[in-house]
Design an enzyme around this catalytic site. Structure first.
Site, PDB file in Angstrom:
ATOM      1  N   CYS A 124       1.016  -1.243   0.160  1.00  0.00           N
ATOM      2  CA  CYS A 124      -0.118   0.022  -0.071  1.00  0.00           C
ATOM      3  C   CYS A 124       0.890   1.107  -0.013  1.00  0.00           C
ATOM      4  O   CYS A 124       1.861   1.561  -0.969  1.00  0.00           O
ATOM      5  CB  CYS A 124      -0.975  -0.100   1.299  1.00  0.00           C
ATOM      6  SG  CYS A 124      -2.103  -1.437   1.304  1.00  0.00           S
ATOM      7  N   ASP A 168      -8.317  -1.169  -8.024  1.00  0.00           N
ATOM      8  CA  ASP A 168      -7.906  -0.239  -6.828  1.00  0.00           C
ATOM      9  C   ASP A 168      -8.003   1.194  -7.391  1.00  0.00           C
ATOM     10  O   ASP A 168      -7.405   1.548  -8.084  1.00  0.00           O
ATOM     11  CB  ASP A 168      -6.252  -0.502  -6.773  1.00  0.00           C
ATOM     12  CG  ASP A 168      -5.743   0.176  -5.774  1.00  0.00           C
ATOM     13  OD1 ASP A 168      -6.252   1.091  -5.126  1.00  0.00           O
ATOM     14  OD2 ASP A 168      -4.326  -0.229  -5.143  1.00  0.00           O
ATOM     15  N   HIS A 216      -7.117  -3.570  -3.591  1.00  0.00           N
ATOM     16  CA  HIS A 216      -6.050  -2.904  -2.790  1.00  0.00           C
ATOM     17  C   HIS A 216      -6.086  -3.701  -1.041  1.00  0.00           C
ATOM     18  O   HIS A 216      -6.870  -3.544  -0.496  1.00  0.00           O
ATOM     19  CB  HIS A 216      -6.326  -1.422  -2.455  1.00  0.00           C
ATOM     20  CG  HIS A 216      -5.275  -0.720  -1.893  1.00  0.00           C
ATOM     21  ND1 HIS A 216      -4.077  -0.258  -2.596  1.00  0.00           N
ATOM     22  CD2 HIS A 216      -5.184  -0.330  -0.643  1.00  0.00           C
ATOM     23  CE1 HIS A 216      -3.534   0.376  -1.773  1.00  0.00           C
ATOM     24  NE2 HIS A 216      -4.049   0.476  -0.623  1.00  0.00           N
TER      25      HIS A 216
END
Length: 252
Positions: A134, A189, A220
């Site tokens: 991330c 995402d 994500h």
């Protein structure tokens, strides 16, 4: 099976002290070093398990609490399992803390992390590997471009905002990267839409960076088993890609 030891250490930085989790094999050593950059949820039991798994493959792994300015880990009050319903309340805590970590601060810290690794007796001499998740994917990319002589390989998984139109977008360091890079994007995402994936790929290609960019099934956060975003097949695929990347570049 390789057994590992894990402990919490303090890493001095120009702005204070960052706590970090360190894992390494119990036997042999020193081992090639890997700096693992956290996701927005921070250093917690699941991330330590990921570090332990990487250590069991023969690496010394350092997981810094990159938001140490807001306190020692755990910085946020997390449930054991982060489901969809809990995310909005959590991000009210998380977003201001993460936004306070500017690229300048993050890269100043990265230098301190790399200095600490260079002096750690369980870390082998030479350039390190990076992996980030991330927000950590952007930190890994920035670190590879800011400290090219100290990074041999970097992986980034379900990273967000990697190639924006901002003047300090992470992809703009591409022309300084000498490491081999691997990115495993998510196919669902909103923080990395197709145009950013294309912009990142073009920047890396134009700069002559050795790299692979692939799109994985899942949303994500697909590597994070303590969240609702976890996708087991994609998570295991990420492990194979990451270990192959490090084997090529850290065990020469």
């Amino acid at each position: 099976m390789t057994t590992v030891s894990g402990t919490t250490v303090d890493i001095p930085t120009p702005d204070g002290v960052a706590d970090a989790y360190v894992a390494h094999p119990d036997s042999g050593g020193p081992h090639p070093a890997v700096l693992l950059y956290m996701d927005a949820f921070g250093v917690r039991p699941h991330l330590k398990k990921m570090a332990d798994r990487l250590a069991a493959a023969g690496y010394t792994v350092v997981v810094p609490n990159v938001v140490y300015r807001a306190g020692r880990a755990p910085v946020f009050d997390l449930p054991e399992f982060i489901d969809v319903e809990s995310r909005p309340d959590l991000f009210q805590q998380i977003v201001p803390v993460v936004q306070a970590l500017t690229p300048e601060l993050a890269m100043r810290d990265a230098g301190a992390y790399l200095d600490w690794i260079a002096n750690f007796d369980q870390a082998a001499d030479g350039p390190v590997g990076l992996t980030g998740y991330c927000m950590g994917a952007a930190l890994a990319l920035r670190t590879a471009g800011t400290y090219p002589e100290r990074v041999a390989a970097a992986g980034g998984f379900h990273g967000g905002h990697l190639a924006t139109e901002d003047p300090d977008s992470p992809h703009l360091v591409a022309d300084r990267v000498t490491a081999e890079l691997y990115f495993g994007h998510s196919d669902n995402d909103h923080s990395l839409p197709p145009e950013q994936i294309e912009r990142l790929e073009k920047a890396l290609t134009d700069a002559g960076v050795r790299h692979t960019c692939e799109v994985y099934p899942g949303s994500h956060g697909y590597t994070q088993a303590d969240t609702a975003a976890y996708h087991e097949e994609s998570a295991e695929r990420h492990w194979k890609a990451l270990l192959d990347l490090f084997a090529r570049n850290l065990r020469g």
